[in-house]
Structure formats: structure tokens, C-alpha cells
Design an enzyme around this catalytic site. Structure first.
Site, short mmCIF file in Angstrom:
data_model
loop_
_atom_site.label_atom_id
_atom_site.label_comp_id
_atom_site.label_asym_id
_atom_site.label_seq_id
_atom_site.Cartn_x
_atom_site.Cartn_y
_atom_site.Cartn_z
N LYS A 108 41.87 34.95 38.43
CA LYS A 108 43.01 34.91 39.36
C LYS A 108 42.52 34.39 40.70
O LYS A 108 41.42 34.76 41.16
CB LYS A 108 43.60 36.32 39.51
CG LYS A 108 44.86 36.37 40.38
CD LYS A 108 45.51 37.77 40.37
CE LYS A 108 46.75 37.82 41.24
NZ LYS A 108 47.40 39.15 41.24
N SER A 111 52.41 39.52 40.21
CA SER A 111 51.91 38.32 40.83
C SER A 111 50.87 37.58 39.98
O SER A 111 50.59 36.41 40.27
CB SER A 111 51.27 38.66 42.18
OG SER A 111 50.15 39.51 42.01
N SER A 128 51.34 44.10 39.11
CA SER A 128 51.06 42.67 38.92
C SER A 128 50.18 42.31 37.75
O SER A 128 50.04 41.12 37.44
CB SER A 128 50.45 42.08 40.19
OG SER A 128 51.46 41.82 41.11
#
Ligand code: GLN
Length: 486
Positions: A76, A151, A175
């Protein structure tokens, strides 16, 4: 290869049936073909990835491989990785090249894994649809009109579309779990303090926690083995002995007590999601589990409490982006104050600005007691609800998200509707507990449904066991989206 588990990939690499360079190239080719449509990755760097793969092949040849050596992992874009552009989904950091490795990145490097690229995400991890990214929305591989969740939407998309073997995510209010649910993959947010936050760009420090995202619980266990461990560079890292999360995967579930909170099955839950979750629970009964009805009475306050506390912490954490030391600086300004103002006005997106304003407001003199302090007190009550519940059950189950993936643009102009998509996940972060999501079938529109499993502090091994036993007798985690070139 693309549907293999991490265990199978590791065996194939160690048996020299495939090299890490070949495997990495296979994924890089898939990313080149599919990423223009899906937008799961913000940055790839084939040369760097292949050099890492080459080094992994040398370790494999020398018989020095660890379980993840040579396996390509998507990171990420919230994790600083030395020499890699690290944007956190923001214009503010669009040209920031990290000068050091986050703890998570270093752990994967030490394990011999390959960094395949940096995945797209909501700006500063604020969002539930991946639409707040400066680099554009990510598409859900099951239906490109749908959001992937957020997210960690790029990570979830990359795992589901077989654009990596596995990925990392972070979870401040849901998330990891919510995008895992919406993209039909597995993800776990461990107990707060289990994975070091060092080098992970801060959103709300008392809630932020990193975790793995993969296709199965078995894969998650191998990834968690690498990610966890005490790190003195994070003051909230817990000094605990390293655990082996694979050890309990095969324990039978006879006698397991599953708590079902009545608040998670009330109004607001889509019928098709409820149907899938109930079917999963019926499966658990067949595996020998018993059901306990529980209540988490303060969970209805989790969303409002979170949207006081998380913005408060964010407003403080994001004050470092001032255009002075690193990050975006406005091209034109007349004095220092105007440089700050313009850099922040131009560098942050709308949702980030909204959070900074809310956070500054609730922390200001005269409002602190009414909002921030009050929210802290309710946070404590929410944690107490879970403590009471875990006297009666071993794990808690329910839906991860109130609906399947919604359409791109559907909730864009209604922040409260967007915030409510984390209604079942946020309380877990407020309490610091571990939570996971695993695939549990498909909704009436063919989009994936996630089952949420919540454990007591440090119950990750039990949760992975609970998830793995279900995955041994069901197949939704094996299903792949159409049109991803398989
Ligand atoms: N969707 C929530 C938010 O917008 C949670 C995000 C997260 O877990 N990083 O804040």
C-alpha cells in the site's frame, strides 16, 4: 500459478519449478495489461522489483529461503519504501521519494519477498471507496462500475485481479476489512500495537494498524508471521514474543462459541448481505460451533465517535505538511504564511481538508470538552461492551459492510452516507481489537459479500483458524472475477 496459495508458490520456488524473476515478470506483464483499466497501482518499478527477485533467486539457489522468499507482494502506498515514490494517495506527496523503509517494508525485505509496486488508496487513507485518491479511483474487478472499497482499495483490487500474490493494507476504521469484503478477498487487521507503525504515514495514530490482504486465511497467517513483532521505533508497538500464526489453522471448531451482536443485524443491513452472512453462520454450526446472542449497545455511537477522534488526530498529524521540508510547495507566494496556506490549499484534496477542519474544531478551546473528551469517554464504553461480550463468546461474527460494493460516484457528494459504510468495522478500531473479513458468497448483483470475524485481544491465531476451517469447506474465496485474463 496465479491461483496458487503462498504456500504452493513458496514450494514451487524452492523446488525451482519457477524462478522469482519469472514469477515477478508474470505479474509485471499482467499489471501492464490490466492496470490501465483497474488503476490498482500508483507506482511500479520493474527494474527494482526484478533486481529483488534476482537476489531472492540467489537465496533460493543457496537453500537459504524463508517461506515468502521470492514472492511478489504489493505494498500500500502508505508505507515508506526506500527509493520508491511514496504518495499516500495525495498530491501533497506526489513527488516524495522515501529515504527509508517502513518497518513493514523492512520485514518483507528481510523475508526475501519482492516489492511488486505501490497500490492506490484514498488520500491519506481517508475514505471508503478509493475515490479520494489524487491518482483517480480504482475499479472493482468484479464489476468495473463499482468501487473496490477503501482506503486499501488498490490492494484489494490487486489481490482479487491476480495482479500480485498478496498485499498489505492499513485499517484505521475498516480500510482492510471493507475493501476485502467488497472485492471478495480475505484481510485481517491485527490487535492495535501488533504491527509497527514506523514509516507508515500517519492518519489517526491511536487507530492506525497495518495488516495483510490475500485470497485465503492460510495466506494471511504466513504474511502476519512476517509483519508482526516488537519495534522500539513505534512507541505503541507491543513487546510480545513473536507468534506463529500458522500453528492453529487446523484445529477443529467443535465447541467454538460465536457471538452474534443484535446491533449488526438490524435496520440498514442489505437483505442479500444478511442472507450470505446467515448462510456462513449455518456452515459454522455444521462445523460444531454454537451461537450466542450478544449485544454491543454502544456500537451505534462508533461512527460519530470515530468522526470526532480520527479527524482530531489527523489534524495534528497532517500539520507536518507545510511545504517547507518535503512534499508539495505552492509555486507562487508573497510571504511565509501565504506559502503555508497555498501549499496546503493546493496540496490537499477536499475530504482531507474536511477532516482537518473538523479535527481543528473539536480540539479548539471551548469545544474540546463537548466533543473530543466526550468521544474519548464513549470510546471507553465501546471497548467495555466488547470486554463484556467476550465473557460469553470466543469470536464475534457479522457482516463486514452493510451492502455489497456501491457504484462509482454513488456516494461522492454525501460524506455521511460514505461514513456509514464502515458502521460494522469502526468499533473494532476504537477498542483496539483484531478484526478480519473473509469472502462469504455473492449478493443479488453478483458482487462479493464479506463475513466479519472479530476476536479478543491477541486472538489472531484463533481467528485465522476459524476462517481457515470455513475456507476448507466453502469455495467463494477461490472464485475469480471475469475479464481479468485468466
Ligand atoms: N473509511 C474510514 C475513513 O474514511 C476508515 C478509513 C481507514 O480505515 N483508513 O476514515
Amino acid at each position: 500459478m496465479l491461483n496458487s496459495s503462498l504456500q504452493q508458490l513458496g514450494s514451487a520456488l524452492r523446488a525451482r519449478k519457477i524462478s522469482s524473476v519469472e514469477l515477478t515478470q508474470l505479474y509485471l506483464d499482467r499489471i501492464a495489461a490490466l492496470n490501465p483499466a483497474l488503476n490498482a497501482y500508483v507506482t511500479t518499478n520493474g527494474g527494482t522489483s526484478l533486481a529483488q527477485a534476482c537476489a531472492a533467486d540467489a537465496l533460493l539457489a543457496a537453500g537459504k529461503a524463508q517461506p515468502l522468499t521470492g514472492i511478489p507482494i504489493a505494498q500500500k502506498d502508505i508505507f515508506c519504501a526506500k527509493g520508491w515514490r511514496t504518495t499516500c494517495g495525495s498530491k501533497m506527496l506526489a513527488n516524495f521519494v522515501a529515504p527509508y523503509d517502513a518497518h513493514v517494508i523492512a520485514q518483507f525485505n528481510n523475508a526475501g519477498a519482492v516489492n511488486l509496486g505501490k497500490t492506490n488508496m484514498d488520500e491519506f487513507a481517508m475514505g471508503s471507496s478509493n475515490e479520494t485518491s489524487y491518482f483517480g479511483a480504482v475499479k472493482n474487478p468484479w464489476d468495473r462500475n463499482a468501487v473496490p472499497g477503501g482506503s486499501s482499495g488498490g490492494a484489494a483490487c490487486a489481490v482479487a485481479a491476480r495482479l500480485c500474490a498478496a498485499a498489505t493494507g492499513t485499517d484505521t476504521g475498516g480500510s482492510i476489512r471493507q475493501p476485502a469484503a467488497l472485492c471478495g478477498i480475505s484481510g485481517i487487521k491485527p490487535t492495535y500495537g501488533t504491527v509497527s507503525r514506523y514509516g507508515m504515514i500517519a492518519f489517526a495514530s491511536s487507530l492506525d494498524q497495518a495488516g495483510p490482504m490475500a485470497r485465503s486465511a492460510e495466506d494471511l497467517a504466513l504474511l502476519l508471521n512476517v509483519m508482526t513483532g516488537f519495534d522500539p521505533r513505534d512507541s505503541t508497538s507491543l513487546p510480545r514474543d513473536k507468534e506463529d500464526y500458522v500453528r492453529d489453522l487446523n484445529k477443529p471448531l467443535v465447541g467454538l462459541r460465536i457471538g452474534l451482536p443484535k446491533e449488526f443485524f438490524a435496520e440498514g443491513l442489505a437483505q442479500d448481505v444478511a442472507g450470505c452472512v446467515n448462510a456462513a453462520i449455518a456452515e459454522y454450526k455444521k462445523l460444531g460451533a454454537t451461537i450466542v446472542d450478544i449485544s454491543l449497545p454502544n456500537s451505534r455511537l462508533a461512527v460519530p465517535v470515530y468522526y470526532v477522534l480520527a479527524p482530531a488526530e489527523a489534524s495534528s498529524n497532517l500539520s507536518r505538511y507545510d511545504g517547507v521540508r518535503y512534499g508539495y510547495r505552492a509555486p507562487e507566494y508573497s510571504d511565509l504564511t501565504e506559502m503555508y496556506e497555498k501549499s496546503r490549499a493546493q496540496g490537499f484534496g477536499a475530504e482531507v481538508k474536511r477532516r482537518i477542519m473538523i479535527g481543528t474544531y473539536v480540539l479548539s478551546h471551548g469545544y474540546y470538552d463537548a466533543y473530543y473528551l466526550q468521544a474519548q469517554k464513549i470510546r471507553r464504553l465501546i471497548a467495555q461492551d466488547f470486554a463484556d461480550a467476550f465473557k460469553q463468546c470466543d469470536v464475534i461474527m457479522g457482516p463486514t459492510s452493510p451492502s455489497t460494493a456501491f457504484n462509482l460516484g454513488e456516494k461522492g457528494d454525501d460524506p455521511v452516507q460514505m461514513y456509514l459504510s464502515d458502521i460494522y468495522t469502526i468499533a473494532v478500531n476504537l477498542a483496539g481489537l483484531p478484526g478480519m473479513s473473509i469472502p462469504a458468497g455473492f449478493g443479488s448483483n453478483g458482487r462479493p459479500v464479506g463475513l466479519q470475524i472479530i476476536g479478543n485481544y491477541f486472538a489472531e491465531a484463533l481467528m485465522l483458524n476459524v476462517a481457515h476451517q470455513y475456507q476448507l469447506v466453502t469455495d467463494s474465496h477461490h472464485r475469480a472475477p471475469q475479464n481479468i485474463g485468466l
